[in-house]
Motif scaffolding. Structure first.
Motif, mmCIF file in Angstrom:
data_model
loop_
_atom_site.group_PDB
_atom_site.id
_atom_site.type_symbol
_atom_site.label_atom_id
_atom_site.label_comp_id
_atom_site.label_asym_id
_atom_site.label_seq_id
_atom_site.Cartn_x
_atom_site.Cartn_y
_atom_site.Cartn_z
ATOM 1 N N TYR A 14 0.838 -1.201 0.000
ATOM 2 C CA TYR A 14 0.000 0.000 0.000
ATOM 3 C C TYR A 14 0.873 1.250 0.000
ATOM 4 O O TYR A 14 0.650 2.185 -0.756
ATOM 5 C CB TYR A 14 -0.929 -0.014 1.214
ATOM 6 N N TYR A 27 -4.233 11.934 8.946
ATOM 7 C CA TYR A 27 -4.480 10.583 9.464
ATOM 8 C C TYR A 27 -5.240 10.604 10.780
ATOM 9 O O TYR A 27 -6.027 9.703 11.057
ATOM 10 C CB TYR A 27 -3.172 9.799 9.570
ATOM 11 N N LYS A 30 -8.753 11.175 9.693
ATOM 12 C CA LYS A 30 -9.222 9.954 9.049
ATOM 13 C C LYS A 30 -9.570 8.895 10.096
ATOM 14 O O LYS A 30 -10.587 8.205 9.974
ATOM 15 C CB LYS A 30 -8.149 9.429 8.086
ATOM 16 N N GLU A 34 -13.235 7.157 10.646
ATOM 17 C CA GLU A 34 -13.476 5.713 10.705
ATOM 18 C C GLU A 34 -14.142 5.317 12.013
ATOM 19 O O GLU A 34 -15.004 4.428 12.039
ATOM 20 C CB GLU A 34 -12.166 4.939 10.511
ATOM 21 N N GLU A 37 -17.767 5.980 11.648
ATOM 22 C CA GLU A 37 -18.415 4.953 10.837
ATOM 23 C C GLU A 37 -18.619 3.675 11.647
ATOM 24 O O GLU A 37 -19.650 2.997 11.503
ATOM 25 C CB GLU A 37 -17.596 4.686 9.572
ATOM 26 N N GLU A 68 -15.633 -4.446 8.851
ATOM 27 C CA GLU A 68 -14.987 -3.559 7.879
ATOM 28 C C GLU A 68 -14.411 -2.324 8.557
ATOM 29 O O GLU A 68 -13.267 -1.927 8.291
ATOM 30 C CB GLU A 68 -15.998 -3.102 6.814
ATOM 31 N N GLU A 69 -15.206 -1.708 9.422
ATOM 32 C CA GLU A 69 -14.765 -0.465 10.050
ATOM 33 C C GLU A 69 -13.618 -0.696 11.038
ATOM 34 O O GLU A 69 -12.710 0.120 11.139
ATOM 35 C CB GLU A 69 -15.934 0.253 10.716
ATOM 36 N N ASP A 72 -10.616 -0.897 8.966
ATOM 37 C CA ASP A 72 -10.193 0.444 8.547
ATOM 38 C C ASP A 72 -9.461 1.161 9.682
ATOM 39 O O ASP A 72 -8.441 1.828 9.461
ATOM 40 C CB ASP A 72 -11.394 1.285 8.111
ATOM 41 N N ASN A 75 -5.951 -0.228 10.026
ATOM 42 C CA ASN A 75 -5.095 0.266 8.946
ATOM 43 C C ASN A 75 -4.696 1.718 9.152
ATOM 44 O O ASN A 75 -3.513 2.075 9.024
ATOM 45 C CB ASN A 75 -5.799 0.099 7.599
ATOM 46 N N VAL A 76 -5.654 2.565 9.460
ATOM 47 C CA VAL A 76 -5.354 3.988 9.624
ATOM 48 C C VAL A 76 -4.472 4.214 10.850
ATOM 49 O O VAL A 76 -3.576 5.058 10.825
ATOM 50 C CB VAL A 76 -6.646 4.836 9.686
#
Length: 112
Positions: A14, A27, A30, A34, A37, A68-69, A72, A75-76
């Motif tokens: 990535y 970030y 972000k 997330e 969400e 999924e969240e 995320d 990852n973030v």
């Protein structure tokens, strides 16, 4: 099941193949996005009709969206750590030590 080595490889790919801003604030914002969400997915899981309808229209269940969240967020969080030159291994070691300290009640703090 995905192993840590595979995750590290994907994170490296990535980094190499995506334009990512070199911006700590980006970030952090972000990560906050997330988290919001994830909160919506949990509201749906807990029975919010409006949130359940929104997920149904997207063709996912609340549990699928929560998964999924959370992915995320992981990852973030790692990408944010990278902005501070904190290696993945150090981040994981720090988290592991904090869990151990909490379990053993070392350091006098029971919160966060």
């Amino acid at each position: 099941a995905l192993h840590m080595a595979t995750f590290v490889d994907e994170l490296e790919n990535y980094r190499k193949n995506r334009h990512r801003p070199n911006n700590k604030l980006y970030y952090m914002v972000k990560l906050s996005e997330e988290t919001g969400e994830l909160a919506e997915a949990i509201l749906a899981f807990e029975g919010s009709r409006r949130k359940i309808k929104k997920l149904a229209e997207a063709g996912v269940t609340p549990i699928e969206r929560i998964q999924e969240e959370l992915g995320d967020i992981v990852n973030v969080a790692f990408l944010l750590a990278e902005q501070f030159d904190i290696p993945l291994s150090v981040l994981l070691d720090t988290g592991s030590q904090k869990l151990k300290n909490k379990r053993l009640k070392i350091g006098g703090r029971a919160d966060g």
